[in-house]
Design an enzyme around this catalytic site. Sequence first.
Site, mmCIF file in Angstrom:
data_model
loop_
_atom_site.group_PDB
_atom_site.id
_atom_site.type_symbol
_atom_site.label_atom_id
_atom_site.label_comp_id
_atom_site.label_asym_id
_atom_site.label_seq_id
_atom_site.Cartn_x
_atom_site.Cartn_y
_atom_site.Cartn_z
ATOM 1 N N GLN A 1 1.254 -2.077 6.911
ATOM 2 C CA GLN A 1 1.539 -1.148 8.007
ATOM 3 C C GLN A 1 2.997 -0.679 8.005
ATOM 4 O O GLN A 1 3.575 -0.399 9.057
ATOM 5 C CB GLN A 1 1.191 -1.800 9.349
ATOM 6 C CG GLN A 1 -0.299 -1.864 9.641
ATOM 7 C CD GLN A 1 -0.899 -0.492 9.937
ATOM 8 O OE1 GLN A 1 -0.192 0.469 10.246
ATOM 9 N NE2 GLN A 1 -2.221 -0.400 9.853
ATOM 10 N N SER A 2 3.585 -0.548 6.837
ATOM 11 C CA SER A 2 4.991 -0.162 6.711
ATOM 12 C C SER A 2 5.284 1.228 7.266
ATOM 13 O O SER A 2 4.667 2.221 6.866
ATOM 14 C CB SER A 2 5.388 -0.203 5.231
ATOM 15 O OG SER A 2 6.617 0.449 5.006
#
Length: 339
Positions: A80-81
């Site tokens: 989920q960067s």
Amino acid sequence: MHSHLGKLPRFDLVEGCTPIERLSRLEQKLGYEGCPPIYVKRDDLMGIGGGGNKLRKLEFLIGEALNQGCDTFITTGARQSNHARLSAAASARAGLSCELVLTDTVARDDEAYRRNGNVLLDDLFGAICHRRPADVDALAVAQERAEQLSAKGRRAYVVGSGGSSPLGCLGYAVCAEEIIAQEKDLGLRFGRIILPNGSSGTHAGLAAGLKAAGDEPGRIESFTVLAPIKKARAVTIDLAVRTLALIDPASAFVEGDIVVTDGQLGEGYGVPTDAMFEAVKLVARSEGLLLDPVYGGKAFAGLIAAIREGAWPNEEPVLFVMTGGLPGLFAYELAFRQN
């Protein structure tokens, strides 16, 4: 702008200065007699890709990639960067292909985390995603992919997690100059500048920018949300030193210039805490502003705790750097519904 910064290749992704706003309703809600004035630097308000602090770094990184004649931008991050999502968006704007090496760093496997939030947007922006387990060296995978592309006549630019190379950190050296100018316009000086510390680049860049401007980097305080405190502090110092060398080689940091704090990491990166939930809900319900659960939420929890403990002089305004990450809220849907 510092003369060294003006000479470097840069691809415009941020339109003008981001605003600084006072959170008067939050101050009232906190209800503490010793509550200092609280302001936020709205680095979530950037137009490309949903906005966020990584765009400042990407201006210099994409600029260098284009200057080198690259056709592909490759970077790394957790599933989920925020950096990965904004790299994909910035690459699309610059006409570059984008490939992301995403690791399962956070022990979450519910459907919202796997498919929503930044993951959804990575695909929407056209990035090619390479998913790997948490224990894989993502940067090595990225470099191997660059070599594969090179064998096909392509040219890739590779940068690690968070875009936190010394070059990327220059984006926040520029932001430091912005803050100094805005302080003059507002007629005040922030006693503390608070932010989350993940890959350390935002803190390192701000510290280098303030030092180069003859200001006090020690008024910046970051809360580690990724690494244990000893490692977070060491990485931040190293990165700040290397960033300062790019813009003002004659300057040097002294003891007390780099302040990294723990206490909000909880069980680890991306793992929710009760204090984070409280901070996100409090800011949302008092000011209508949205903090992310991984970075800003934990750092703002640290700000609230410090105010409650009377750790800061109540006459000195506090500035919180709001780094964005809104899509993360949708990835953590289950966690918020259960809290």
